[in-house]
Structures are given as structure tokens and as C-alpha cells.
Design a protein around this motif. Structure first.
Motif, short mmCIF file in Angstrom:
data_model
loop_
_atom_site.label_atom_id
_atom_site.label_comp_id
_atom_site.label_asym_id
_atom_site.label_seq_id
_atom_site.Cartn_x
_atom_site.Cartn_y
_atom_site.Cartn_z
N THR A 44 0.85 -1.19 0.00
CA THR A 44 0.00 0.00 0.00
C THR A 44 0.89 1.24 0.00
O THR A 44 2.08 1.18 0.31
N GLU A 45 0.29 2.37 -0.35
CA GLU A 45 1.02 3.63 -0.36
C GLU A 45 1.55 3.92 1.04
O GLU A 45 0.79 3.97 2.01
N PRO A 46 2.85 4.09 1.21
CA PRO A 46 3.41 4.30 2.55
C PRO A 46 3.18 5.72 3.04
O PRO A 46 3.03 6.65 2.25
N GLN A 47 3.19 5.86 4.36
CA GLN A 47 3.04 7.17 4.99
C GLN A 47 4.41 7.63 5.51
O GLN A 47 5.26 6.83 5.87
N GLY A 48 4.59 8.93 5.54
CA GLY A 48 5.79 9.48 6.16
C GLY A 48 7.01 9.57 5.27
O GLY A 48 8.11 9.85 5.75
N LEU A 49 6.84 9.34 3.96
CA LEU A 49 7.99 9.42 3.05
C LEU A 49 8.02 10.81 2.42
O LEU A 49 7.53 11.02 1.31
N SER A 50 8.62 11.73 3.13
CA SER A 50 8.70 13.11 2.66
C SER A 50 9.77 13.23 1.59
O SER A 50 10.55 12.30 1.33
N ASP A 51 9.84 14.42 0.97
CA ASP A 51 10.92 14.66 0.01
C ASP A 51 12.27 14.51 0.69
O ASP A 51 13.23 13.99 0.09
N GLY A 52 12.35 14.94 1.96
CA GLY A 52 13.59 14.79 2.71
C GLY A 52 13.96 13.33 2.93
O GLY A 52 15.14 12.97 2.92
N TRP A 53 12.95 12.48 3.13
CA TRP A 53 13.20 11.04 3.30
C TRP A 53 13.85 10.47 2.05
O TRP A 53 14.85 9.76 2.13
N TRP A 54 13.30 10.82 0.90
CA TRP A 54 13.84 10.30 -0.35
C TRP A 54 15.25 10.84 -0.61
O TRP A 54 16.12 10.11 -1.11
N GLU A 55 15.48 12.08 -0.27
CA GLU A 55 16.81 12.65 -0.47
C GLU A 55 17.84 11.99 0.45
O GLU A 55 19.00 11.79 0.06
N THR A 56 17.43 11.66 1.67
CA THR A 56 18.34 10.97 2.59
C THR A 56 18.66 9.58 2.06
O THR A 56 19.81 9.12 2.14
N LEU A 57 17.66 8.92 1.51
CA LEU A 57 17.90 7.61 0.92
C LEU A 57 18.89 7.72 -0.25
O LEU A 57 19.87 6.96 -0.32
N ARG A 58 18.65 8.64 -1.15
CA ARG A 58 19.53 8.79 -2.30
C ARG A 58 20.94 9.19 -1.86
O ARG A 58 21.93 8.65 -2.36
N GLY A 59 21.04 10.10 -0.90
CA GLY A 59 22.34 10.52 -0.41
C GLY A 59 23.10 9.38 0.25
O GLY A 59 24.32 9.24 0.07
N SER A 60 22.39 8.54 1.00
CA SER A 60 23.04 7.41 1.67
C SER A 60 23.56 6.41 0.66
O SER A 60 24.69 5.91 0.78
N LEU A 61 22.75 6.08 -0.35
CA LEU A 61 23.19 5.10 -1.34
C LEU A 61 24.30 5.67 -2.23
O LEU A 61 25.18 4.92 -2.68
N THR A 62 24.26 6.98 -2.47
CA THR A 62 25.35 7.61 -3.23
C THR A 62 26.65 7.56 -2.45
O THR A 62 27.72 7.25 -3.01
N ALA A 63 26.59 7.87 -1.15
CA ALA A 63 27.79 7.80 -0.31
C ALA A 63 28.32 6.38 -0.23
O ALA A 63 29.53 6.15 -0.30
N LEU A 64 27.42 5.42 -0.11
CA LEU A 64 27.84 4.02 -0.06
C LEU A 64 28.54 3.61 -1.35
O LEU A 64 29.59 2.96 -1.33
N ALA A 65 27.96 3.99 -2.48
CA ALA A 65 28.54 3.63 -3.77
C ALA A 65 29.93 4.23 -3.96
O ALA A 65 30.74 3.71 -4.74
#
Length: 279
Positions: A118-139
Motif C-alpha cells: 500500500t502507499e506508505p506514509q511518512g515518506l517526505s521529500d527529505g526522506w527520499w533525499e536521505t535515501l539517495r544521499g546514503s546510497l550515493t555515499a555508499l557507492a
């Protein structure tokens, strides 16, 4: 080989050993079990989290067993901080146990299952940016660990596509290798469970999250848009096909994620056409 399901088999001696070794009291009344009862976690009296897991002696290997320690030096990644570890042999069960104490993440996981329904709650634009930033740093990190080998990619893609697709990956970067919705928390984005991280094809983490998002098209589109560069390159397309084939194999052999079978097959078939086209 000893097979334990910690949901069904109490191991008070293991908990006692962990308590003494880490000098911490566990909240034994509220266990949190991992997939298949192969691990269990507890809050502690000092506000931390302890995860306990085991492996048969014959299956101890660096890729899985040392993941948390190796991940503790990563920077720029939103993850729990490792505070201490202990491991010990259990000759009576022919097992090796380990317990890791980390900072406690109070935010719940986005989903109780790897796939999103189902559509998740609490996934703000900041949440997505933190995810992308974390995976970019990991890579961008450096490691000799390997999460997914070329020979496994070869097998899975050839099982699905035969000789139509050349499975050779030309870009390898560090990856978490298990980015799904039960390993991500919200509203604060934290990526959990670092046992198996290491080198994988570029786009592997985005491809994994995309595969587990296919039942919610709006989220799948968000993942695709956020990681479009990684997913659209040849390595990313191979990672997507590999993940589809891997999950379809889990569906057919073990009955896991049955609802994903249709979307995964459609996605895999599109990727086969794309990857087999002359360049």
C-alpha cells in the motif's frame, strides 16, 4: 546441520551469554524476530538495540559474518551505529552465535514485509533525499567485500533469458544488497541490516527497491525517477533483470512474494527485449 527457528525454540542460555558478555539487560518480554526466526532483537536497559543471530559452523563466511563491523566505518550513510559485538561457539548445537549492540532506531520500518503493498506514509521529500544521499555515499566507498558475484548474475540471467542477454557487468560499486521496505524506517530514513553489503553491479540497490515496489506503481515510479541514472545504464538494467530473476526463483522454489510474480515477469520480459537489442 542444526536448524533453529527462534520464534519457536527458546534459547535462554544464549540470552544469558549475551547479557553477560555485553553487560546489558535485554527486554526479553518484547522480542523482534527476523526472517524465518533466524535472528532476534531486543531493546536494552541503556536504550540501545541488540540483535542476536546464528550460523551453522559450516556456513560461517566473511561476506555475512563480518558485515556489521565492516559497515561501521562507512560515512555519509544513515544507519545504526555499531557499539559492540560478541561472538561465540556453541558446540552443543554446532552453531556460532553473534550479538551486535547498536544505537536504537525508534522509527518503525516502512513495511513489515520486504514488498510494499500500500502507499506508505511518512515518506517526505527529505526522506527520499536521505535515501539517495546514503546510497550515493555508499557507492563511493571503498571495499573488498563482494555482495553479488558475476557468476551468480550469469546463472540467474541465463536461467531466465537463455543466451539472448550478455550478463557481463561493466560497473561494480559498493551496495547494501538488501534494500527493501522492511529494512527502511520512516519518518526518519535509516537503512538497517548490513550483514551482506559489498560490491555489486551499479544500480543493484535501486533495482532491489524497485522490484519490491512494483505492487504500488506510484512508489515504483518514484524509485525509477530518483535513481534513473543508475537504473538506465547497462549495469543498472542487468541489475534489474537479475533481481527480477532472483525473486521469481524465490517465488517458484520457496513460495516467497507470490503477488510479485506477475509484475516481475512483465518487468523481466521488457528488460530482456531491451538488453538483447543490437547496440
Amino acid at each position: 546441520m542444526t536448524v533453529l527457528d527462534l520464534r519457536e525454540t527458546p534459547v535462554p542460555d544464549v540470552l544469558d551469554h549475551c547479557t553477560a558478555a555485553l553487560r546489558v539487560d535485554l527486554d526479553r518480554a518484547h522480542p523482534a524476530f527476523g526472517w524465518g526466526g533466524k535472528s532476534v532483537g531486543f531493546g536494552t536497559d541503556r536504550g540501545t538495540w541488540v540483535k542476536i543471530q546464528f550460523r551453522p559452523v559450516s556456513r560461517i563466511n566473511e561476506r555475512i559474518w563480518a558485515g556489521e563491523e565492516c559497515a561501521s566505518v562507512l560515512t555519509g550513510v544513515s544507519k545504526p551505529q555499531l557499539l559492540g559485538s560478541v561472538r561465540w561457539a556453541d558446540s552443543s548445537r554446532d552453531l556460532v552465535w553473534r550479538a551486535d549492540e547498536t544505537t536504537r532506531v525508534k522509527a518503525p520500518t516502512v513495511s513489515s514485509t520486504p514488498e510494499l503493498r500500500t502507499e506508505p506514509q511518512g515518506l517526505s521529500d527529505g526522506w527520499w533525499e536521505t535515501l539517495r544521499g546514503s546510497l550515493t555515499a555508499l557507492a563511493g566507498a571503498t571495499t573488498t567485500r563482494v555482495a553479488v558475484r558475476q557468476d551468480l548474475i550469469d546463472r540467474r540471467i541465463s536461467e531466465y533469458a537463455g543466451p539472448a542477454v550478455d550478463p557481463r557487468v561493466d560497473e561494480w560499486v559498493p551496495a547494501h544488497a538488501d534494500v527493501h521496505w522492511a529494512n527502511l524506517t520512516a519518518p526518519r530514513m535509516v537503512l538497517l541490516d548490513w550483514e551482506g553489503w559489498g560490491l555489486g553491479p551499479r544500480g543493484l540497490d535501486a533495482a532491489t527497491l524497485l522490484a519490491f515496489s512494483l505492487l504500488v506503481p506510484t512508489v515504483a515510479t518514484r524509485v525509477s525517477d530518483l535513481f534513473t541514472e543508475d537504473l538506465s545504464c547497462r549495469s543498472g538494467a542487468l541489475a534489474r533483470l537479475f533481481m527480477c530473476a532472483e525473486l521469481l526463483r524465490m517465488t517458484s522454489h520457496h513460495g516467497d512474494h507470490p503477488d510479485l510474480a506477475g509484475p516481475l515477469t512483465r518487468e523481466a520480459d521488457r528488460l530482456v527485449i531491451t538488453l538483447s537489442a543490437p547496440t
